[in-house]
Design a protein around this motif. Structure first.
Motif, mmCIF file in Angstrom:
data_model
loop_
_atom_site.group_PDB
_atom_site.id
_atom_site.type_symbol
_atom_site.label_atom_id
_atom_site.label_comp_id
_atom_site.label_asym_id
_atom_site.label_seq_id
_atom_site.Cartn_x
_atom_site.Cartn_y
_atom_site.Cartn_z
ATOM 1 N N GLU A 1 1.052 -0.881 0.059
ATOM 2 C CA GLU A 1 0.360 -0.087 -0.064
ATOM 3 C C GLU A 1 0.878 1.667 -0.025
ATOM 4 O OE1 GLU A 1 -4.599 1.722 0.698
ATOM 5 O OE2 GLU A 1 -3.715 -0.133 0.125
ATOM 6 N N ILE A 2 2.282 1.562 0.315
ATOM 7 C CA ILE A 2 2.753 2.969 0.886
ATOM 8 C C ILE A 2 4.003 2.530 0.247
ATOM 9 C CG2 ILE A 2 2.155 2.872 2.977
ATOM 10 C CD1 ILE A 2 4.654 1.359 4.358
ATOM 11 N N LEU A 3 4.029 1.521 -1.097
ATOM 12 C CA LEU A 3 5.933 1.499 -2.101
ATOM 13 C C LEU A 3 4.637 1.513 -3.570
ATOM 14 C CD1 LEU A 3 7.333 -1.763 -0.319
ATOM 15 C CD2 LEU A 3 7.439 0.720 -0.038
ATOM 16 N N VAL A 4 5.339 2.920 -3.803
ATOM 17 C CA VAL A 4 4.754 2.760 -5.285
ATOM 18 C C VAL A 4 5.676 2.658 -6.596
ATOM 19 C CG1 VAL A 4 4.324 4.770 -6.671
ATOM 20 C CG2 VAL A 4 3.516 4.725 -4.460
ATOM 21 N N ASN A 5 6.390 2.046 -7.292
ATOM 22 C CA ASN A 5 7.022 1.645 -8.020
ATOM 23 C C ASN A 5 7.877 0.389 -7.507
ATOM 24 O OD1 ASN A 5 5.787 2.160 -10.751
ATOM 25 N ND2 ASN A 5 6.089 3.819 -10.463
ATOM 26 N N SER A 6 7.821 -0.514 -6.380
ATOM 27 C CA SER A 6 8.306 -0.742 -5.198
ATOM 28 C C SER A 6 9.329 0.617 -4.197
ATOM 29 C CB SER A 6 9.715 -1.165 -6.464
ATOM 30 O OG SER A 6 8.889 -2.844 -6.599
ATOM 31 N N LYS A 7 8.545 1.407 -4.373
ATOM 32 C CA LYS A 7 9.382 2.472 -3.273
ATOM 33 C C LYS A 7 8.979 3.390 -2.315
ATOM 34 C CE LYS A 7 13.534 2.951 -5.711
ATOM 35 N NZ LYS A 7 15.018 2.478 -4.960
ATOM 36 N N TYR A 8 9.145 3.278 -1.211
ATOM 37 C CA TYR A 8 8.328 3.846 -0.192
ATOM 38 C C TYR A 8 7.531 5.360 0.054
ATOM 39 C CZ TYR A 8 7.277 6.130 4.253
ATOM 40 O OH TYR A 8 7.440 7.133 5.806
ATOM 41 N N SER A 9 6.794 5.319 -0.563
ATOM 42 C CA SER A 9 6.119 7.110 -0.640
ATOM 43 C C SER A 9 5.061 7.059 1.295
ATOM 44 C CB SER A 9 4.478 6.726 -1.065
ATOM 45 O OG SER A 9 3.614 8.023 -1.448
ATOM 46 N N GLU A 10 6.185 8.655 1.509
ATOM 47 C CA GLU A 10 5.356 8.978 2.475
ATOM 48 C C GLU A 10 4.099 9.520 2.517
ATOM 49 O OE1 GLU A 10 7.344 12.052 5.726
ATOM 50 O OE2 GLU A 10 8.360 10.650 5.283
ATOM 51 N N LYS A 11 4.484 9.852 1.456
ATOM 52 C CA LYS A 11 3.310 10.630 1.138
ATOM 53 C C LYS A 11 1.609 9.940 1.129
ATOM 54 C CE LYS A 11 0.048 12.935 -2.748
ATOM 55 N NZ LYS A 11 0.029 13.691 -3.603
ATOM 56 N N ILE A 12 1.404 8.844 1.158
ATOM 57 C CA ILE A 12 0.166 8.048 1.018
ATOM 58 C C ILE A 12 0.031 7.257 2.773
ATOM 59 C CG2 ILE A 12 -0.340 4.972 0.855
ATOM 60 C CD1 ILE A 12 1.011 5.801 -1.882
ATOM 61 N N LEU A 13 2.024 6.831 3.755
ATOM 62 C CA LEU A 13 1.437 7.072 4.673
ATOM 63 C C LEU A 13 1.103 8.235 5.290
ATOM 64 C CD1 LEU A 13 2.075 4.721 6.653
ATOM 65 C CD2 LEU A 13 4.686 5.552 7.211
ATOM 66 N N GLY A 14 1.265 9.149 4.877
ATOM 67 C CA GLY A 14 0.140 10.476 5.891
ATOM 68 C C GLY A 14 -0.772 10.406 5.579
ATOM 69 N N ILE A 15 -1.427 10.349 4.131
ATOM 70 C CA ILE A 15 -2.659 10.095 4.221
ATOM 71 C C ILE A 15 -3.793 8.543 5.012
ATOM 72 C CG2 ILE A 15 -5.240 9.342 2.343
ATOM 73 C CD1 ILE A 15 -3.120 10.419 -0.232
ATOM 74 N N LEU A 16 -2.945 7.559 5.104
ATOM 75 C CA LEU A 16 -3.294 6.429 5.891
ATOM 76 C C LEU A 16 -3.703 6.897 7.300
ATOM 77 C CD1 LEU A 16 -1.672 3.563 4.696
ATOM 78 C CD2 LEU A 16 -4.417 4.618 4.058
ATOM 79 N N PHE A 17 -2.311 7.983 8.420
ATOM 80 C CA PHE A 17 -2.087 8.096 9.339
ATOM 81 C C PHE A 17 -2.390 9.799 9.952
ATOM 82 C CE2 PHE A 17 -0.699 4.061 8.535
ATOM 83 C CZ PHE A 17 -1.556 3.257 9.964
ATOM 84 N N PRO A 18 -3.682 10.727 8.855
ATOM 85 C CA PRO A 18 -3.554 11.961 9.502
ATOM 86 C C PRO A 18 -3.290 12.402 10.946
ATOM 87 C CG PRO A 18 -5.791 10.708 9.115
ATOM 88 C CD PRO A 18 -4.683 9.654 8.962
ATOM 89 N N GLU A 19 -3.607 11.306 11.763
ATOM 90 C CA GLU A 19 -3.639 12.367 13.319
ATOM 91 C C GLU A 19 -2.445 11.372 13.966
ATOM 92 O OE1 GLU A 19 -6.838 11.723 14.971
ATOM 93 O OE2 GLU A 19 -8.218 12.311 13.593
ATOM 94 N N THR A 20 -1.988 12.122 14.525
ATOM 95 C CA THR A 20 -0.876 11.710 15.384
ATOM 96 C C THR A 20 -1.018 11.024 16.199
ATOM 97 O OG1 THR A 20 -0.825 13.648 17.222
ATOM 98 C CG2 THR A 20 0.524 13.771 15.577
ATOM 99 N N ALA A 21 -0.525 10.091 16.891
ATOM 100 C CA ALA A 21 -0.694 8.895 17.940
ATOM 101 C C ALA A 21 -1.752 9.562 19.228
ATOM 102 C CB ALA A 21 0.164 7.829 18.694
ATOM 103 N N GLU A 22 -0.488 10.369 19.412
ATOM 104 C CA GLU A 22 -1.667 11.465 20.668
ATOM 105 C C GLU A 22 -2.939 11.892 20.580
ATOM 106 O OE1 GLU A 22 -0.415 15.600 23.349
ATOM 107 O OE2 GLU A 22 0.951 15.004 21.972
ATOM 108 N N ILE A 23 -3.280 12.388 19.234
ATOM 109 C CA ILE A 23 -4.420 12.168 18.882
ATOM 110 C C ILE A 23 -5.632 11.490 18.697
ATOM 111 C CG2 ILE A 23 -6.123 13.385 18.088
ATOM 112 C CD1 ILE A 23 -4.205 15.334 17.163
#
Length: 515
Positions: free
Chosen positions: A64-86
């Protein structure tokens, strides 16, 4: 899952001492309807009442977070928009194949910065060589995440393999280890307990073993074992009520849990999704499923592919082709069809004596080898995967093969390149059986239906059945085959059939010893 069910589930988990509840996935996939636990959004989690002491976790697939086998922080940010504190989610588990692990590790930095605890779940470790696991463990030490899980994805590990994986990972990884066991060969619980004894400190399970295919370790059983190891109490009443009221009906509906097919897939290192898909497809009978598993075990079925299974699912055409007429070979002849039932072995001498004396046309199903090969005139088969499974045996035999060659995949034809193929077409429709000169329309893909059509289209005088013993009355294959014979006999041009060895089917019969 309904909201009320999830709440009852959480209460039951608290009662038996579960520490972490993995509520579901996070995904960006919006195709088709999926329930709330496929996304497990922060807004959804906030609707739940969390029992004190339980940590919430979600899983993401590394793909889900690998685009063309490369890590995508953008997608990970979409999946986790809130910090763990919230967020009310505290732990993120990332499921990845070994070839994804190195790149997926980059996700730790972002999740850690957001305050999440992180676990990595290595899939299909039983298929990794030692050097690969040691390299992965060495790389993992560069990222101080919370736990490194290894998953028995194919469900074929035993205690020796579990110990070997632990030892290889421990060459470098000194953090917490976890095990995710599948139950294909019935060793999920014992492997989990063995891993605990060898220093693994994270274990997981599902209620009633709910999970794809053969399923996972049963929470209700693991909870009892863990409570004994902890020397603590375990209130089983809520989970047993949950099973009786909700999970038992779901299991009956969706059919997860180990069976001989999953066991066979486990020991052949075949991905369990192949079995799950075939069991849900009425075009596969038991013999077909076994043939597919054996073929994939030889050719490689560790990774599930719809295309691979599709070759065995989508070859039947509603408008079949065929360029061979069986009339020249069959017309006016008495034909004996050799099946695979034990009656052939039991009455082998009498059958062979009859063939030598009466000289009927002898047609054998698939690569049947009980009867002397020199006495068989022609063989018949129609299932591509069964043909691939039998190709080695068929290539060593001398007879022509009647088969719907025009619709067989190219790789199957390659397997059969040294055999003379007689192309009698076959199509599948939900209809009565139709026998034409060079093809037939059938309601099922079973070779017995195909053989009846060939003999009838060829205008055979009579078809004698040997080795069609039949199944017990409570076996669904009994009704299935009886229906085949009924449909055959309703066709105006149907060849007369008579069983010459013992049979349980509702067809005319006589004794091979009376002929």
């Amino acid at each position: 899952f309904e909201h009320a069910l999830i709440q009852d589930y959480l209460v039951a988990m608290k009662a038996i001492g579960v520490d972490v509840v993995e509520l579901g996935f996070r995904t960006t996939d919006q195709k088709g309807f999926k329930g709330a636990c496929a996304y497990t959004t922060d807004s959804f989690v906030r609707t739940l009442e969390i029992p004190e002491g339980i940590t919430f976790c979600v899983m993401i697939n590394a793909s889900e977070i690998l685009v063309n086998s490369k890590y995508s922080e953008k997608i990970l940010g979409i999946l986790f928009p809130e910090t763990a504190e919230i967020s009310r989610v505290s732990l993120v588990r990332i499921a990845c194949h070994t070839h994804e692990f190195m790149e997926a590790l980059h996700a730790f930095k972002f999740l850690n910065s957001q305050g999440y605890r992180v676990a990595f779940n290595l899939m299909q470790v039983s298929e990794c060589d030692s050097k690969e696991l040691i390299l992965l463990a060495k790389e993992a030490m560069k990222y101080p995440f919370d736990v490194l899980y290894f998953a028995d994805s194919l469900g074929n590990m035993n205690s020796e393999k579990v110990q070997n994986v632990i030892e290889l990972l421990r060459t470098h990884w000194n953090g917490a280890l976890g095990i995710h066991a599948h139950d294909n060969i019935g060793l999920g619980l014992s492997n989990t307990l063995y891993a605990l004894n060898k220093g693994v400190t994270w274990v997981d399970s599902t209620v009633s073993g709910m999970g794809r295919g053969a399923g996972n370790v049963k929470t209700e059983l693991l909870a009892i074992e863990i409570s004994q190891l902890r020397d603590s109490s375990c209130n089983m009443k809520p989970i047993m009520a949950l099973i009786a009221n909700s999970f038992k009906p779901m299991k009956e509906k969706y059919g997860w849990g180990t069976n001989p097919f999953y066991y066979l897939s486990g020991i052949n290192s075949v991905h369990p999704t192949y079995v799950q898909e075939m069991m849900a497809d009425s075009r596969y009978n038991e013999e077909d499923i076994i043939a597919v598993i054996e073929h994939l075990g030889r050719e490689g079925g560790k990774k599930y592919s719809k295309n691979t299974l599709g070759e065995a699912r989508n070859y039947y055409s509603e408008n079949p082709l065929g360029n061979w007429s069986p009339v020249k070979l069959f017309k006016g002849k008495k034909v004996i069809l050799i099946g695979s039932g034990p009656g052939v072995s039991i009455h082998k001498r009498a059958i062979e004596s009859f063939i030598k004396d009466s000289k009927p046309l002898v047609m054998a199903l698939n690569a049947q080898s009980v009867i002397d090969n020199d006495l068989i005139d022609v063989r018949i088969a129609c299932h591509p995967v069964r043909l691939m499974t039998d190709c080695e045996s068929l290539n060593q035999l001398s007879q022509p093969l009647i088969t719907p060659a025009s619709i067989l995949p190219s790789n199957v034809l390659d397997f059969l390149s040294s055999i003379e193929l007689l192309d009698y077409g076959m199509g599948i429709q939900n209809t009565n059986h139709i026998y034409n000169e060079t093809h037939c329309i059938l309601s099922n893909p079973l070779v017995i239906s195909y053989a009846l059509a060939v003999a009838s289209s060829g205008k055979a005088k009579q078809l004698l059945l040997a080795g069609f013993d039949g199944y017990s009355t409570d076996d669904p294959r009994r009704l299935e085959n009886d229906t085949i014979f009924e449909k055959h006999q309703s066709v105006a041009s149907a060849v007369p059939i008579i069983a010459i060895t013992p049979t349980l089917y509702h067809i005319e019969s006589t004794s091979i010893y009376a002929l």
